[in-house]
Design a protein around this motif. Structure first.
Motif, mmCIF file in Angstrom:
data_model
loop_
_atom_site.group_PDB
_atom_site.id
_atom_site.type_symbol
_atom_site.label_atom_id
_atom_site.label_comp_id
_atom_site.label_asym_id
_atom_site.label_seq_id
_atom_site.Cartn_x
_atom_site.Cartn_y
_atom_site.Cartn_z
ATOM 1 N N TYR A 77 0.866 -1.178 0.000
ATOM 2 C CA TYR A 77 0.000 0.000 0.000
ATOM 3 C C TYR A 77 0.905 1.231 0.000
ATOM 4 C CZ TYR A 77 -4.106 -2.823 1.374
ATOM 5 O OH TYR A 77 -5.139 -3.715 1.417
ATOM 6 N N LEU A 78 0.651 2.176 -0.898
ATOM 7 C CA LEU A 78 1.451 3.388 -1.021
ATOM 8 C C LEU A 78 0.556 4.609 -0.882
ATOM 9 C CD1 LEU A 78 3.489 2.244 -4.153
ATOM 10 C CD2 LEU A 78 4.413 2.480 -1.831
ATOM 11 N N LEU A 79 0.912 5.508 0.025
ATOM 12 C CA LEU A 79 0.153 6.744 0.213
ATOM 13 C C LEU A 79 0.792 7.844 -0.629
ATOM 14 C CD1 LEU A 79 -2.151 8.204 1.725
ATOM 15 C CD2 LEU A 79 -0.470 8.795 3.497
ATOM 16 N N GLU A 80 0.011 8.460 -1.481
ATOM 17 C CA GLU A 80 0.511 9.535 -2.340
ATOM 18 C C GLU A 80 1.119 10.656 -1.503
ATOM 19 O OE1 GLU A 80 0.176 13.327 -4.587
ATOM 20 O OE2 GLU A 80 -1.018 12.738 -2.846
ATOM 21 N N LYS A 81 2.126 11.305 -2.044
ATOM 22 C CA LYS A 81 2.943 12.270 -1.315
ATOM 23 C C LYS A 81 2.117 13.306 -0.559
ATOM 24 C CE LYS A 81 6.307 15.938 -2.255
ATOM 25 N NZ LYS A 81 7.075 16.629 -3.326
ATOM 26 N N ASN A 82 1.051 13.790 -1.161
ATOM 27 C CA ASN A 82 0.226 14.830 -0.549
ATOM 28 C C ASN A 82 -1.044 14.281 0.102
ATOM 29 O OD1 ASN A 82 1.937 17.056 -1.376
ATOM 30 N ND2 ASN A 82 1.204 16.676 -3.459
ATOM 31 N N GLY A 83 -1.123 12.961 0.252
ATOM 32 C CA GLY A 83 -2.250 12.351 0.939
ATOM 33 C C GLY A 83 -3.546 12.361 0.160
ATOM 34 N N LYS A 84 -3.476 12.488 -1.167
ATOM 35 C CA LYS A 84 -4.692 12.560 -1.971
ATOM 36 C C LYS A 84 -5.217 11.191 -2.358
ATOM 37 C CE LYS A 84 -3.471 17.039 -4.002
ATOM 38 N NZ LYS A 84 -3.162 17.769 -5.267
ATOM 39 N N SER A 85 -4.327 10.216 -2.464
ATOM 40 C CA SER A 85 -4.726 8.872 -2.893
ATOM 41 C C SER A 85 -3.916 7.821 -2.161
ATOM 42 C CB SER A 85 -4.507 8.695 -4.409
ATOM 43 O OG SER A 85 -5.339 9.549 -5.154
ATOM 44 N N LEU A 86 -4.533 6.652 -2.022
ATOM 45 C CA LEU A 86 -3.858 5.468 -1.503
ATOM 46 C C LEU A 86 -3.924 4.403 -2.585
ATOM 47 C CD1 LEU A 86 -2.619 3.889 0.963
ATOM 48 C CD2 LEU A 86 -4.965 3.129 1.434
ATOM 49 N N TYR A 87 -2.791 3.750 -2.842
ATOM 50 C CA TYR A 87 -2.736 2.722 -3.870
ATOM 51 C C TYR A 87 -2.480 1.359 -3.238
ATOM 52 C CZ TYR A 87 -2.264 6.418 -7.399
ATOM 53 O OH TYR A 87 -2.469 7.511 -8.208
ATOM 54 N N LEU A 88 -3.270 0.379 -3.665
ATOM 55 C CA LEU A 88 -2.994 -1.018 -3.370
ATOM 56 C C LEU A 88 -2.298 -1.573 -4.602
ATOM 57 C CD1 LEU A 88 -3.220 -3.776 -1.952
ATOM 58 C CD2 LEU A 88 -5.554 -3.944 -2.851
ATOM 59 N N THR A 89 -1.070 -2.078 -4.453
ATOM 60 C CA THR A 89 -0.304 -2.505 -5.621
ATOM 61 C C THR A 89 0.370 -3.854 -5.407
ATOM 62 O OG1 THR A 89 1.895 -1.599 -5.029
ATOM 63 C CG2 THR A 89 0.291 -0.066 -5.955
ATOM 64 N N LEU A 90 0.603 -4.551 -6.516
ATOM 65 C CA LEU A 90 1.603 -5.611 -6.556
ATOM 66 C C LEU A 90 2.815 -4.967 -7.182
ATOM 67 C CD1 LEU A 90 2.175 -8.633 -6.017
ATOM 68 C CD2 LEU A 90 1.717 -9.034 -8.436
ATOM 69 N N ASN A 91 3.923 -4.932 -6.451
ATOM 70 C CA ASN A 91 5.041 -4.097 -6.860
ATOM 71 C C ASN A 91 6.359 -4.849 -6.717
ATOM 72 O OD1 ASN A 91 6.368 -1.546 -7.560
ATOM 73 N ND2 ASN A 91 4.478 -0.581 -6.814
ATOM 74 N N GLN A 92 7.456 -4.116 -6.945
ATOM 75 C CA GLN A 92 8.781 -4.724 -6.935
ATOM 76 C C GLN A 92 9.744 -3.904 -6.082
ATOM 77 O OE1 GLN A 92 10.172 -5.841 -11.028
ATOM 78 N NE2 GLN A 92 8.361 -4.687 -11.650
ATOM 79 N N GLY A 93 10.586 -4.589 -5.333
ATOM 80 C CA GLY A 93 11.677 -3.914 -4.649
ATOM 81 C C GLY A 93 12.727 -3.491 -5.663
ATOM 82 N N CYS A 94 13.291 -2.312 -5.458
ATOM 83 C CA CYS A 94 14.219 -1.775 -6.457
ATOM 84 C C CYS A 94 15.584 -1.396 -5.889
ATOM 85 C CB CYS A 94 13.610 -0.555 -7.135
ATOM 86 S SG CYS A 94 13.137 0.756 -5.980
ATOM 87 N N THR A 95 15.718 -1.290 -4.579
ATOM 88 C CA THR A 95 16.953 -0.790 -3.979
ATOM 89 C C THR A 95 18.146 -1.660 -4.334
ATOM 90 O OG1 THR A 95 15.672 0.102 -2.133
ATOM 91 C CG2 THR A 95 18.050 -0.081 -1.837
ATOM 92 N N GLU A 96 17.986 -2.964 -4.188
ATOM 93 C CA GLU A 96 19.090 -3.875 -4.474
ATOM 94 C C GLU A 96 19.430 -3.871 -5.966
ATOM 95 O OE1 GLU A 96 19.278 -8.545 -3.964
ATOM 96 O OE2 GLU A 96 19.408 -7.533 -2.012
ATOM 97 N N LEU A 97 18.404 -3.830 -6.802
ATOM 98 C CA LEU A 97 18.623 -3.789 -8.249
ATOM 99 C C LEU A 97 19.330 -2.503 -8.663
ATOM 100 C CD1 LEU A 97 18.045 -5.181 -10.994
ATOM 101 C CD2 LEU A 97 15.865 -3.943 -11.025
ATOM 102 N N ARG A 98 18.899 -1.397 -8.080
ATOM 103 C CA ARG A 98 19.467 -0.094 -8.436
ATOM 104 C C ARG A 98 20.931 0.009 -8.042
ATOM 105 N NH1 ARG A 98 21.654 3.617 -10.071
ATOM 106 N NH2 ARG A 98 21.044 5.834 -10.066
ATOM 107 N N SER A 99 21.361 -0.723 -7.015
ATOM 108 C CA SER A 99 22.746 -0.641 -6.551
ATOM 109 C C SER A 99 23.745 -1.156 -7.578
ATOM 110 C CB SER A 99 22.909 -1.417 -5.240
ATOM 111 O OG SER A 99 22.712 -2.812 -5.455
ATOM 112 N N SER A 100 23.269 -1.954 -8.528
ATOM 113 C CA SER A 100 24.176 -2.519 -9.527
ATOM 114 C C SER A 100 23.818 -2.119 -10.960
ATOM 115 C CB SER A 100 24.194 -4.048 -9.411
ATOM 116 O OG SER A 100 22.890 -4.586 -9.548
ATOM 117 N N HIS A 101 22.857 -1.206 -11.120
ATOM 118 C CA HIS A 101 22.452 -0.758 -12.449
ATOM 119 C C HIS A 101 22.203 0.743 -12.444
ATOM 120 C CE1 HIS A 101 21.421 -5.067 -12.519
ATOM 121 N NE2 HIS A 101 21.575 -5.003 -13.833
#
Length: 328
Positions: A77-101
């Motif tokens: 669940y992701l809350l939009e920066k200004n609190g206008k919307s909440l998203y329920l998502t199937l998503n992906q972790g990116c931190t580890e991937l970004r460290s090598s790309h």
């Protein structure tokens, strides 16, 4: 949450009630729906580490795949920066991937994986693709969350659905996640290295080598008492120590002054470890010349201070027994 998070970001971070609500109460509520079993899934929430996050989140991890927001596929669940919307998502972790790309490479890899999953798993009526909008001026992490979204549904602040619809949406997303996890594990099972060894004339042992988090390794061993488990930490002098200590550092950030005592959240919470009773809160207090050992706000053992100097080993054996009896 829609109303409070924006104003909370103007207040001190440490010990804030909303942070505690995200980390402790929301996971308990999600487990309480009966849709998410704590034995199989980990629910964690975050409002940032040391400072307020632009986009707070609550994740549901399949313990077999990942228990970290830095990698793998999970529900969030992701809350939009200004609190206008909440998203329920199937998503992906990116931190580890970004460290090598590079950032561009990371986005490309995430989009390809999202498209691959969307082609093989039914969306159950959710929107497909990375079209969520978490606000302008996002951090790189927030931007990558947008790009890596696989399935999603938006709840706008002005039109939040009722409890029944929210539960139904979570149930459908859990069904999608289970289907993905089963397929992923079926493919990964072919990659696990297996070797046979003969131990002093005994029957051959099959050794399976895999990489999981230490906490989940201990949990797996607890649930499988008929087989031996060995944990190997190799070449720690070459490791990125801050990665291994990140959980400790996060807990330190939660410290607060309560009744003249500095306290922090448990390193391993009950919601994380599931059925393990040893993770429940234990603390010691000196009172009237005695040491009282509390467990879940109840005294489970009491010792004279002099007992420690006379026979410390016996005291700790008795203490261990008291804690085990308290668990039962």
């Amino acid at each position: 949450i829609f109303n409070e998070y924006i104003s909370a970001k103007e207040e001190p971070f440490g010990g804030h009630p909303l942070g505690i609500y995200f980390r402790n109460d929301i996971p308990k509520h999600i487990y309480g729906t009966g849709l998410v079993d704590s034995k199989d899934y980990l629910v964690t929430g975050s409002v940032g580490q040391g400072n307020w996050a632009m986009v707070p989140w609550v994740c549901v991890f399949d313990r077999r795949i990942t228990t970290s927001a830095k990698k793998g596929v999970y529900i969030v669940y992701l809350l939009e920066k200004n609190g206008k919307s909440l998203y329920l998502t199937l998503n992906q972790g990116c931190t580890e991937l970004r460290s090598s790309h590079t950032k561009r490479e990371t986005i490309q890899i995430m989009r390809e994986k999202a498209a691959q999953i969307a082609e093989t798993i039914d969306s159950h009526g959710f929107q497909v693709g990375g079209a969520i909008n978490l606000g302008d001026g996002l951090s790189e992490l927030g931007e990558l969350y947008q790009k890596g979204t696989i399935f999603y549904k938006e709840y706008q602040k002005a039109t939040i659905p009722d409890e029944a619809e929210l539960r139904s949406d979570l149930a459908k997303m859990m069904e999608i996640y289970r289907e993905y996890a089963n397929k992923e594990l079926s493919e990964e099972s072919q990659k696990i290295k297996e070797e046979s060894y003969t131990v002093e004339g005994e029957e051959k042992l099959t050794i399976k080598e895999t990489i999981i988090s230490i906490i989940d390794f201990v949990k797996r061993a607890e649930l499988d008492p008929t087989h031996p488990y060995f944990l190997c930490l190799d070449e720690m002098n070459l490791a990125r120590v801050e990665y291994y200590l990140s959980d400790f550092l996060s807990v330190i950030e939660t410290r607060d002054l309560q009744s003249k005592h500095i306290v922090s959240e448990p390193l391993i919470s009950y919601t994380y470890y599931g059925s393990d009773y040893s993770c429940r809160q234990i603390w010691y207090r000196f009172e009237e010349g005695k040491i009282h050992v509390y467990r879940d706000q109840k005294i489970c053992a009491e010792y004279e201070i002099n007992d420690f100097s006379r026979s410390p080993n016996a005291v700790f054996r008795n203490l261990q027994q008291a804690l085990l009896e308290g668990a039962s």
